[in-house]
Design a protein around this motif. Sequence first.
Motif, short mmCIF file in Angstrom:
data_model
loop_
_atom_site.label_atom_id
_atom_site.label_comp_id
_atom_site.label_asym_id
_atom_site.label_seq_id
_atom_site.Cartn_x
_atom_site.Cartn_y
_atom_site.Cartn_z
N THR A 202 0.80 -1.32 -0.03
CA THR A 202 0.01 0.18 -0.13
C THR A 202 0.74 1.32 0.01
O THR A 202 0.64 2.28 -0.74
CB THR A 202 -0.85 -0.09 1.19
OG1 THR A 202 -1.44 -1.05 1.36
CG2 THR A 202 -1.83 1.21 1.16
N THR A 203 1.89 1.57 0.53
CA THR A 203 2.96 2.33 0.81
C THR A 203 3.46 2.73 -0.78
O THR A 203 3.61 3.79 -1.11
CB THR A 203 3.97 2.06 1.42
OG1 THR A 203 3.70 1.79 2.94
CG2 THR A 203 5.28 3.24 1.48
N VAL A 204 3.76 1.59 -1.50
CA VAL A 204 4.47 1.72 -2.71
C VAL A 204 3.26 2.41 -3.78
O VAL A 204 3.55 3.26 -4.45
CB VAL A 204 4.67 0.48 -3.46
CG1 VAL A 204 5.27 0.60 -4.86
CG2 VAL A 204 5.84 -0.02 -2.49
N HIS B 71 0.88 4.20 -2.85
CA HIS B 71 0.61 5.69 -2.44
C HIS B 71 1.63 6.51 -3.23
O HIS B 71 1.21 7.68 -3.43
CB HIS B 71 0.49 5.79 -0.92
CG HIS B 71 -1.04 5.61 -0.42
ND1 HIS B 71 -1.49 4.33 -0.10
CD2 HIS B 71 -1.80 6.65 0.13
CE1 HIS B 71 -2.69 4.48 0.13
NE2 HIS B 71 -2.94 5.82 0.56
N TYR B 72 2.68 6.23 -3.30
CA TYR B 72 3.62 6.86 -3.80
C TYR B 72 3.31 7.24 -5.46
O TYR B 72 3.68 7.97 -6.26
CB TYR B 72 5.09 6.62 -3.74
CG TYR B 72 5.44 6.73 -2.23
CD1 TYR B 72 6.24 7.96 -2.28
CD2 TYR B 72 5.78 6.01 -1.32
CE1 TYR B 72 6.47 8.30 -0.96
CE2 TYR B 72 6.22 6.36 -0.19
CZ TYR B 72 6.73 7.44 -0.08
OH TYR B 72 7.12 7.93 1.24
N THR C 150 -4.88 -0.74 -3.60
CA THR C 150 -5.31 0.02 -2.23
C THR C 150 -6.45 -0.46 -1.63
O THR C 150 -6.22 -0.90 -0.56
CB THR C 150 -5.36 1.58 -2.65
OG1 THR C 150 -4.37 2.29 -3.04
CG2 THR C 150 -5.47 2.25 -1.09
N TYR D 53 0.18 12.55 -0.93
CA TYR D 53 0.33 11.35 -1.03
C TYR D 53 1.53 10.53 -0.32
O TYR D 53 1.47 9.64 0.39
CB TYR D 53 0.02 10.88 -2.50
CG TYR D 53 -1.56 10.81 -2.84
CD1 TYR D 53 -2.03 9.53 -2.66
CD2 TYR D 53 -2.24 11.61 -3.34
CE1 TYR D 53 -3.42 9.46 -3.09
CE2 TYR D 53 -3.32 11.90 -3.80
CZ TYR D 53 -4.11 10.44 -3.58
OH TYR D 53 -5.29 10.53 -3.77
N ALA D 54 2.79 11.21 -0.55
CA ALA D 54 4.08 10.77 -0.28
C ALA D 54 4.02 10.77 1.57
O ALA D 54 4.60 9.74 1.93
CB ALA D 54 5.00 11.63 -0.56
N GLY E 101 2.01 8.02 2.76
CA GLY E 101 2.53 6.69 2.17
C GLY E 101 3.77 6.67 3.23
O GLY E 101 4.10 5.28 3.73
N ILE F 270 2.24 4.86 6.42
CA ILE F 270 1.94 3.79 6.37
C ILE F 270 3.00 2.81 6.39
O ILE F 270 3.27 1.71 6.95
CB ILE F 270 0.99 3.17 4.96
CG1 ILE F 270 -0.35 4.01 5.04
CG2 ILE F 270 0.80 1.88 4.68
CD1 ILE F 270 -1.03 4.25 3.66
N PHE F 271 4.27 3.11 5.92
CA PHE F 271 5.43 2.45 5.79
C PHE F 271 6.07 2.41 7.12
O PHE F 271 6.48 1.59 7.27
CB PHE F 271 6.74 3.36 4.86
CG PHE F 271 8.09 2.76 5.08
CD1 PHE F 271 8.29 1.63 4.40
CD2 PHE F 271 9.18 3.42 5.57
CE1 PHE F 271 9.51 1.07 4.16
CE2 PHE F 271 10.22 2.97 5.99
CZ PHE F 271 10.61 1.63 5.26
N SER G 87 4.28 -0.45 8.73
CA SER G 87 4.57 -1.65 8.26
C SER G 87 6.09 -2.00 8.89
O SER G 87 6.25 -3.35 9.08
CB SER G 87 4.87 -1.55 6.71
OG SER G 87 5.95 -0.61 6.29
#
Length: 409
Positions: free
Chosen positions: A42-44, A46-47, A65, A157-158, A161, A164-165, A168
């Motif tokens: 999901t992080t990837v 969002h970027y 997503t 968005y970054a 993201g 979220i990273f 994780s």
Amino acid sequence: MSSLSQIFVGRALGYLGGCAIGGILFDRMNHFLLLGVSMLATTVVHYLIPLSKRAVLLIVMMSITGVGTGVLDTGGNVLILALWGHKGAPHMQALHFSFALGAFLAPLLAKLALGTTLSTENHTEPDLHPPALNQSPEANPGPLFAAPDDLNLLWTYASVGMYIFVVSVFLFALFFKKTSKHENPTVSAQVSRRAKYHKALLCLLFMFFFFYVGAEVTYSSYIFSFATTHVGMEESEAAGLNSIFWGTFAACRGLAIFFATCLQPGTMIVLSNIGSLVSSLFLVLFDKSPLCLWIATSVYGASMATTFPSGVSWVEQYTSINGISAAFILIGASLGLMAIPVGAGNLQGRYPDLPVILYTCLGSTILTAALFPVMYKLATFSVCHQGKENIKSKNWKALRSCSGLGRRK
């Protein structure tokens, strides 16, 4: 815009797939590892979302997503039950409060980051480049990924993201600590707590959440339009109705963390059903009254706040909830999210003079309230039946032991 509207369909289908995939994998692999991998994916995404220059590519990204969200929803509920079992009601309320808090804060943070530049450009300069607007994608395909014109969109968005990273990373840290070794006793305890009518109970819970989520999303999605067209409220006032609905919703989910320490999940469901019934009934009876709309909306939002987490905690008291069971319940909720608002919106368009939206919410609330006593009776019947069987077994063993002593004498 017609192609971009497919984003909602793609995200919904991704969510359904994520619930199904998560339900299957959570019974076969480490919970923390699966959650960490889904959050990393999901992080990837969002970027990549603000860099996507094709509608089809954006739909694919939003579908991924949705998959991550489905896995997270399933895994979060299963993980709470695996760690705390039937004593996890406060933790379950805290988990769902975090959903409400994030849904309340994220748009505000995004608005602060984006400002009004993007919306001003879209509304005040529609005809600056008419030749470019008329070109088809096939004539000038261009790159698949490129930086957006407004870099604030990229940074918004970054930042999400990156958040979220970080989550994780914590999940991967828990995985490497090998905490999964402590999960086996809980799982075996859940299996021994399997109700006699386990499948029937899950089917009823499927329908329970289908109508509950459908009513919640229907009201929150259409209350603005209903207030402006049917009641005649100003747009600023109608926007306040959405705010008060979600504000009381989030506040009561926060308070439910403390209420869950002294109230049983079943009691909280009954109180929520009563509040939802009364408020939705008043909305139907006084559908033209702005004052009633304000009061009933706040009560309706507060009443619906605790139903979902309390329902998951309640069923855990009577039967086991593994990954597949949780996925089945969430699929019912997501189907209600898609089906009931669409049906209510179409009927409201055909009968604009009738408060179809309010009728839909009242009908769904009545069905939700009617289903819970049936579920309770089914769950307690299996428990009582098991208790009687245990008593009969103990009495039989006692009689056999007494008869054996008599023969020895």
